[in-house]
Motif scaffolding. Structure first.
Motif, PDB file in Angstrom:
ATOM      1  N   ASN A 100       4.175  -2.230  10.489  1.00 20.48           N
ATOM      2  CA  ASN A 100       2.915  -2.186  11.224  1.00 20.48           C
ATOM      3  C   ASN A 100       2.248  -0.827  11.126  1.00 20.48           C
ATOM      4  OD1 ASN A 100       3.073  -4.810  11.957  1.00 20.48           O
ATOM      5  ND2 ASN A 100       4.128  -4.392  13.909  1.00 20.48           N
ATOM      6  N   GLU A 101       3.063   0.221  11.248  1.00 18.82           N
ATOM      7  CA  GLU A 101       2.488   1.560  11.135  1.00 18.82           C
ATOM      8  C   GLU A 101       1.958   1.795   9.718  1.00 18.82           C
ATOM      9  OE1 GLU A 101       6.023   2.263  13.119  1.00 18.82           O
ATOM     10  OE2 GLU A 101       5.325   4.145  13.994  1.00 18.82           O
ATOM     11  N   ALA A 102       2.672   1.275   8.734  1.00 21.39           N
ATOM     12  CA  ALA A 102       2.206   1.412   7.352  1.00 21.39           C
ATOM     13  C   ALA A 102       0.837   0.757   7.197  1.00 21.39           C
ATOM     14  CB  ALA A 102       3.217   0.785   6.396  1.00 21.39           C
ATOM     15  N   GLY A 114       6.340   5.971   3.267  1.00 21.12           N
ATOM     16  CA  GLY A 114       7.373   6.426   4.196  1.00 21.12           C
ATOM     17  C   GLY A 114       7.598   5.416   5.307  1.00 21.12           C
ATOM     18  N   TYR A 115       6.497   4.941   5.888  1.00 27.74           N
ATOM     19  CA  TYR A 115       6.623   3.912   6.926  1.00 27.74           C
ATOM     20  C   TYR A 115       7.217   2.630   6.339  1.00 27.74           C
ATOM     21  CZ  TYR A 115       3.978   6.553  10.401  1.00 27.74           C
ATOM     22  OH  TYR A 115       3.568   7.495  11.315  1.00 27.74           O
ATOM     23  N   ALA A 116       6.702   2.221   5.194  1.00 25.81           N
ATOM     24  CA  ALA A 116       7.154   0.951   4.615  1.00 25.81           C
ATOM     25  C   ALA A 116       8.652   1.002   4.315  1.00 25.81           C
ATOM     26  CB  ALA A 116       6.353   0.635   3.354  1.00 25.81           C
ATOM     27  N   GLN A 117       9.103   2.118   3.760  1.00 19.05           N
ATOM     28  CA  GLN A 117      10.513   2.180   3.375  1.00 19.05           C
ATOM     29  C   GLN A 117      11.432   2.320   4.574  1.00 19.05           C
ATOM     30  OE1 GLN A 117      10.916   5.047   0.208  1.00 19.05           O
ATOM     31  NE2 GLN A 117      10.134   3.542  -1.235  1.00 19.05           N
ATOM     32  N   ASN A 118      10.871   2.735   5.702  1.00 21.53           N
ATOM     33  CA  ASN A 118      11.672   2.789   6.926  1.00 21.53           C
ATOM     34  C   ASN A 118      11.486   1.529   7.768  1.00 21.53           C
ATOM     35  OD1 ASN A 118      13.145   5.497   7.378  1.00 21.53           O
ATOM     36  ND2 ASN A 118      11.209   6.068   6.445  1.00 21.53           N
ATOM     37  N   LEU A 135      10.361  10.332  10.550  1.00 23.57           N
ATOM     38  CA  LEU A 135       8.957   9.996  10.372  1.00 23.57           C
ATOM     39  C   LEU A 135       8.047  10.776  11.300  1.00 23.57           C
ATOM     40  CD1 LEU A 135       9.269   6.231   9.648  1.00 23.57           C
ATOM     41  CD2 LEU A 135       8.342   7.971   8.157  1.00 23.57           C
ATOM     42  N   ASN A 136       8.576  11.193  12.452  1.00 25.77           N
ATOM     43  CA  ASN A 136       7.737  11.976  13.361  1.00 25.77           C
ATOM     44  C   ASN A 136       7.310  13.287  12.724  1.00 25.77           C
ATOM     45  OD1 ASN A 136       7.905   9.996  15.236  1.00 25.77           O
ATOM     46  ND2 ASN A 136       9.590  10.967  16.379  1.00 25.77           N
ATOM     47  N   ASP A 137       8.282  13.969  12.143  1.00 23.00           N
ATOM     48  CA  ASP A 137       7.934  15.234  11.493  1.00 23.00           C
ATOM     49  C   ASP A 137       7.066  15.003  10.270  1.00 23.00           C
ATOM     50  OD1 ASP A 137       9.006  17.345  13.068  1.00 23.00           O
ATOM     51  OD2 ASP A 137      11.015  16.647  12.555  1.00 23.00           O
ATOM     52  N   ALA A 138       7.360  13.926   9.542  1.00 21.79           N
ATOM     53  CA  ALA A 138       6.530  13.613   8.374  1.00 21.79           C
ATOM     54  C   ALA A 138       5.085  13.435   8.818  1.00 21.79           C
ATOM     55  CB  ALA A 138       7.044  12.357   7.682  1.00 21.79           C
ATOM     56  N   ARG A 139       4.923  12.669   9.892  1.00 21.28           N
ATOM     57  CA  ARG A 139       3.577  12.364  10.361  1.00 21.28           C
ATOM     58  C   ARG A 139       2.872  13.611  10.887  1.00 21.28           C
ATOM     59  NH1 ARG A 139       0.476   7.695  11.505  1.00 21.28           N
ATOM     60  NH2 ARG A 139      -1.580   8.565  11.875  1.00 21.28           N
ATOM     61  N   VAL A 182       1.828  -1.060   0.324  1.00 24.00           N
ATOM     62  CA  VAL A 182       1.173  -1.970   1.265  1.00 24.00           C
ATOM     63  C   VAL A 182       1.770  -3.375   1.123  1.00 24.00           C
ATOM     64  CG1 VAL A 182      -1.017  -3.087   1.814  1.00 24.00           C
ATOM     65  CG2 VAL A 182      -0.952  -0.638   1.360  1.00 24.00           C
ATOM     66  N   LEU A 183       1.997  -3.794  -0.102  1.00 27.61           N
ATOM     67  CA  LEU A 183       2.586  -5.119  -0.329  1.00 27.61           C
ATOM     68  C   LEU A 183       3.997  -5.197   0.239  1.00 27.61           C
ATOM     69  CD1 LEU A 183       1.267  -5.789  -3.931  1.00 27.61           C
ATOM     70  CD2 LEU A 183       0.751  -7.148  -1.894  1.00 27.61           C
TER      71      LEU A 183
END
Length: 430
Positions: free
Chosen positions: A197-199, A189-193, A165-169, A221-222
DNA sequence: CTAGGGTTAG
């Protein structure tokens, strides 16, 4: 002679062979067109060859190995041809082939274009390899396509599913003219990992920057709301969907059912579930697992019986839900029956989670020996959860028979049961 | 000449 000529003239002109390839309905028809192309030598025309390739590489009645052979016989493939074979291999059973082709393409001095990158990044996503992403990423930078939104989206997506996720971000942050899809990809990406909270923080920022979410954004989001117990936000999203008249398709509906069920709002979940015109197995799983996890074992089982009458096939997750329902309710016979039906009726090989449910179910019911036998007949070593269940069963049900615990310890020492870090949590009787 | 992105269950 003159008769033959008139016949020829009177015939309506045949469409060119290349377009005939697009009209094929089966591989057999395509092979006939292919043969005609070879006879008429137009197979050497890249456009004609590309129509053949498109059919066998991408159409549902195509054939990837035929496509691969076809590709190998094309002397000077153009971009479209390279991209089509890479695209097809990227979503095949072995996406590594797509990476391999991509490397070959570069080695032969062919410059990838934006389509090439989206397809090869699809392959990176499917093999979930952060290293592959990084390699492709350097080529993206070299080609100067690092501002193309499709390519960037592919990078963010493939880094995300590779748990990087760091590289994604980083890629996400560098793009100044973001579009909704890129925001959605990063949030998902955040949600699936499981970084809810980051999502949700990113979603806030997206709204602040004036983007209007679509159904895809809200599904992610859900998912984050479900994970983090944000029922309030989940309900706001529900209201927003209704107000905006967004289409409540199966994906968005499932995300809502999941959010409500996970948060314990089982009535709302069930109401929504019942109102959905179309459901898939994920919808059923969200409802069944929600019921099971909140102690409504009977209802979960009833819903499973209903599912068995539908044309939707249960999958391994369905059985995790159903078996854990049996476990909560102590339904040993039902659990046995369902466990054995997995493979027999549905052709689903039980995974360690399913064995875990069964071991727990048997152990809680006092059938310690049966539980232990089941744990030993798996191809996997028991995990910490299962060992915990076994030891708890020994302690709770066979009071005085400490040799059970001793036997388990011995098995662990012999390596027949693997001692895992979590094990010490239950090993408290020194 | 032909092609590409996002979303659900554990």
């Amino acid at each position: 002679m003159s008769v033959a000529c008139t016949t020829l003239i009177r015939q309506p002109p045949l469409p060119p062979l290349s377009l005939l390839a697009d009209k094929c309905k089966s591989l057999n028809q395509l092979k006939q067109v292919h043969a005609q192309m070879i006879i008429s030598s137009c197979i050497h025309d890249n456009f004609a060859a590309s129509r053949l390739l498109t059919f066998c590489a991408l159409s549902s009645s195509g054939d990837l190995s035929y496509a691969a052979k076809l590709f190998n016989n094309i002397q000077n493939p153009n971009h479209y041809i390279w991209n089509t074979i890479i695209r097809a291999q990227a979503s095949s059973l072995n996406p590594n082939v797509a990476i391999f082709l991509f490397m070959n393409m570069i080695r032969t001095g062919f410059e990838p274009n934006q389509h090439t990158f989206t397809f090869v990044l699809k392959a990176c996503s499917n093999i979930r390899s952060s290293n592959c992403c990084k390699q492709v990423h350097t080529h993206v930078l070299k080609s100067g396509l690092d501002l193309d939104l499709h390519v960037v989206n592919g990078l963010v997506r493939s880094y995300s599913v590779s748990n990087d996720l760091n590289d994604a971000r980083q890629v996400f942050d560098q793009i100044s003219n973001k579009n909704l899809n890129i925001w959605t990809t990063m949030i998902s990406g955040y949600a699936q990992n499981f970084r809810a909270n980051e999502a949700l923080m990113l979603f806030d920022q997206m709204i602040l920057e004036g983007y209007a979410p679509n159904g895809a954004t809200l599904a992610s989001v859900l998912s984050a709301c479900a994970q983090s117990g944000c029922r309030e936000l989940g309900e706001k999203v529900h209201v927003f969907i209704k107000e905006r008249g967004l289409e409540m398709g199966v994906i968005l509906g499932t995300a809502l059912v999941h959010m409500y069920a996970k948060n314990g709002a089982l009535l709302r979940a069930k109401k929504l579930f019942d109102s959905m015109p179309e459901r898939n197995i994920a919808t059923w799983n969200a409802m069944i697992c929600g019921l099971a996890n909140h102690g409504h074992a009977e209802e979960a089982l009833n819903l499973f019986r209903k599912l068995e009458k539908e044309q939707t096939m249960p999958n391994d997750i369905t059985f995790v839900g159903v078996l854990s329902a049996c476990c909560h309710a102590g339904l040993i016979d039902v659990g046995h029956e369902i466990f054995s039906s997995m493979k027999r009726v549905y052709g689903i090989e039980p995974k360690i989670e399913h064995y875990g449910c069964m071991v727990d179910l048997l152990g809680r019911g006092g059938k310690v020996l049966e539980a232990e036998q089941l744990a030993k007949q798996m191809v996997w070593k028991p995990d910490a959860v299962m060992l915990g269940a076994l030891l708890a069963a020994c302690k709770n049900h066979e009071a005085g028979r400490w040799e059970d615990v001793t036997r388990l310890r011995k098995l662990m020492k012999e390596g027949k049961l693997k001692k895992t870090p979590g094990w010490s949590l239950v090993d408290d009787d020194q």
